[in-house]
Write a protein that holds these residues in place. Structure first.
Motif: not given
Lengths: 448, 448
Positions: B347, B262-263, B349-351, B271-276
């Motif tokens: 972080n 994921r990185w 958001d959308g979780m 970057r983190h794959d989900e931009q978190r």
């Protein structure tokens, strides 16, 4: 409760008769349930539980030698050492247990109310019971007066910690046949006797406000660590300790036991080539009042009796002890506060003078002793590990200027640090407890 | 010294004009002096010094997820963050420095007298000088009021610690052109301004007795941690903290940065794959008043502004804050005392709802704010890492019963724990410092 200590001794004698057990030595390779790994030589239980004996490589700039390696006990889990206390007629009373441990010289000693490894106490959830455990796990029946994670012997354990707890109850409790109530004053008396109050009880009791016994102050008494009369304020002591932590380095890595230079498995035990320090031995244990009726286990057996002592003297009218910032193989964070001296004198026999522990001669040569008693270290891991506990009064001519690793503080200040984990090492805590009954004498006036 | 803050602002403006520098982004692979290891992907300086960015695998039972991995800064050495103080006309004054750090939003901020890595301050022995360092190394010129090893951001640093020191001097000192004296009252004022007092100054100041500023009590004032009015005595707070440490597990191991799921390293940054969470970026720095005129370095850049806040309320007439026992990736020993809330809201958001940080809504929704200011985290390692610092008064209807990981305590009690290392985390320490000027208001009476 016992009106006089003779009643206690009579009770304790009956406990001894009631607890039949025998301990015998056995080769490490022959221990039931344990194995010496054919590759690494590490010693572990076949279940993977309990603890293991491994090798440790140590590098530090804070000991006589810059690097060494040694066997060490690895036991990462946190156990509970807990004493239930109750105030009766204004005096603190402790619920203690007559408990057998295979390494004890006289097998049966006084131990905390609860002395449980994590495997012991998590078993509770499956129905079996450690007596009085409900006072030490949440939601707790009683008020935690002391509750802190403390290190154990850094020379023999890697990062081992136990949770030291004192919990005050107010109601009546059923007293099991191996348990008894003793006043803090009675405990202080019994601490003057060799090999009676075990290490676990001594370390837990060190969290008590220092003047509880002698001064008659109960659990609600003044906070420890007041320092009006002390040579250094607490902020100065903390700074000294931080300076020591920042000044020195300590790094460790575990290595296979079989690959340690100077240590070898011969004759069923692991010994140092020059017979220094300790050996790792196996024992077979048979007992009637333990959870398991018989078992085998490895233990560490020191080569000789050790010495643990504080040099003390009066400064500005207040008694102070000389505390050392000490690094040991297993120390959690570089240094902890230790006695002035802690060593096995025989280890330096035949060695160059720089290996003679500093202040050892001043300690054992001082006739003016406040504490002089022999106690055992934890009888569940250490076999006949005796130390002579000494606190001496070197008098007011003794130099106040001391090397940078040493610092004068009052027993009350040291007790204040015991409330915080990993400040005061187990030797210093146990020695502090030996002063429990001495506060009145120390306060009463100059001793010479 | 400045009679009024306008004089300070004028001085600070001149410092800004005198300190010319520019910071620009650069791909990680292009940083001068640094390299991305072709095998592991770890980022380190070619000299092996300073710090490195590695991967970390975390397993714990004390977070929303049982296991994760992330990049982390590894910097095992202990630096010094030190403030020289002096009592003038009964008021404590601090010697602070206008110092540029590449990650600061506005580049120049107020920092401690000394902010030195171990490489900085050991260099002194070779002749070069960190100004005022002689007050922080033995034999010291001044009295250590605070001296403690403290953790830094556990989400971004593995086991990083700095030595936080406050040293009191009595004589006159030459004041360098980038340095100034500010009274504690003036510092309290400046703490209400966004991005002015840097993180290093805030963490050091947290060791000050809490009522120093508002109550007019100097360095010789009462010991922190008195608790006559508090909901829990200090022994109870220590027990809560020990219980949390014993209840949870945390284990970590470093892994190659290139192997983190994921990185990924793309476009010159990690970057983190989900931009978190954050990314790892490279910067080029050119400055005129630093030891080295230009350099490159990697930095951590959070994806968004964070929130660090205490819920507070009056209990028995005394103001209390709600402290969380929190586990982060790099936490030294399982948990530390943290703010009620510390997170980057974006972080989650959308979780799913369970990822919404507990008490975040109560915190940001409360209009009755005591502290509400934006500060930067350490500008030497973190790029534009801003947090909104909040202390709110939720009022006396707020439930005193809180989940087991939370505990009410007074700011004075929390300050008492700051004197001991690894009790209070950096977010809670910095937030506590923001209360420095508020003690009078908090004492004055109920706010609604």
């Amino acid at each position: 409760m016992f009106r006089v200590l003779d009643e206690f001794y009579e009770w304790f004698h009956r406990r001894r008769l009631n607890n039949a057990y025998e301990v015998s030595r056995t080769p490490l390779e022959a221990m039931d349930g344990w194995q010496v790994d054919p590759g690494t030589g590490n010693i572990g239980h076949r279940s993977g539980k309990f603890f293991s004996v491994q090798g440790l490589d140590i590098r530090t700039d804070h000991r006589e030698t810059a690097a060494w390696s040694q066997p060490i006990i690895v036991q990462p889990e946190i156990g509970i050492l807990g004493i239930v206390v109750k105030v009766v007629d204004g005096e603190v009373h402790c619920l203690l247990q007559a408990k057998m441990e295979p390494g004890n010289v006289n097998l049966l000693q006084l131990s905390p109310t609860v002395q449980a490894t994590r495997s012991n106490y998590t078993r509770v959830h499956r129905g079996s019971a450690v007596p009085y455990l409900e006072h030490f796990t949440e939601p707790r029946d009683g008020r935690a007066v002391v509750d802190v994670l403390q290190s154990e012997q850094g020379s023999w354990f890697l990062n081992k910690r136990n949770r030291n707890m004192i919990v005050e109850v107010t109601g009546d409790l059923p007293v099991g046949e191996d348990f008894c109530w003793l006043s803090l004053g009675q405990v202080a008396e019994l601490l003057r006797e060799d090999n009676l109050v075990n290490m676990d009880a001594r370390t837990v009791l060190s969290g008590m406000p220092f003047f509880s016994a002698g001064g008659g102050v109960g659990l609600g008494g003044p906070e420890p660590g007041r320092d009006e009369q002390a040579l250094h304020p607490v902020a100065g002591l903390l700074s000294w300790f931080t300076e020591c932590k920042a000044r020195y380095q300590l790094s460790r890595r575990t290595v296979p036991l079989a690959e340690l230079p100077r240590w070898s498995l011969t004759g069923g035990e692991i010994r140092h080539d020059e017979q220094r320090h300790f050996s790792v031995v196996g024992v077979d244990v048979r007992a009637t009042n333990r959870e398991v009726a018989s078992w085998s286990q490895p233990m560490l057996k020191p080569v000789d009796r050790g010495v643990i002592g504080f040099l003390g003297r009066r400064i500005n009218g207040a008694f102070h002890v000389l505390v050392q910032a000490r690094t040991e193989a297993g120390t959690h964070d570089v240094v902890e506060m230790a006695p002035t001296v802690s060593c096995i004198p025989a280890n330096s026999d035949g060695m160059p003078p720089q290996f003679r522990p500093r202040f050892l001669d001043e300690l054992v040569g001082e006739p003016n002793t406040i504490v002089d008693v022999v106690h055992s270290e934890e009888g569940g891991r250490f076999f006949h590990a005796e130390n002579r506990y000494l606190v001496v009064d070197v008098g007011e001519d003794f130099d106040l200027d001391v090397p940078a690793d040493y610092c004068w503080m009052t027993p009350e200040q040291l007790t204040g640090f015991v409330r915080y984990g990993n400040y005061v090492n187990v030797a210093a805590r146990c020695l502090l407890t030996c002063l429990l009954g001495e506060s009145t004498r120390l306060v009463a006036g100059a001793r010479r």
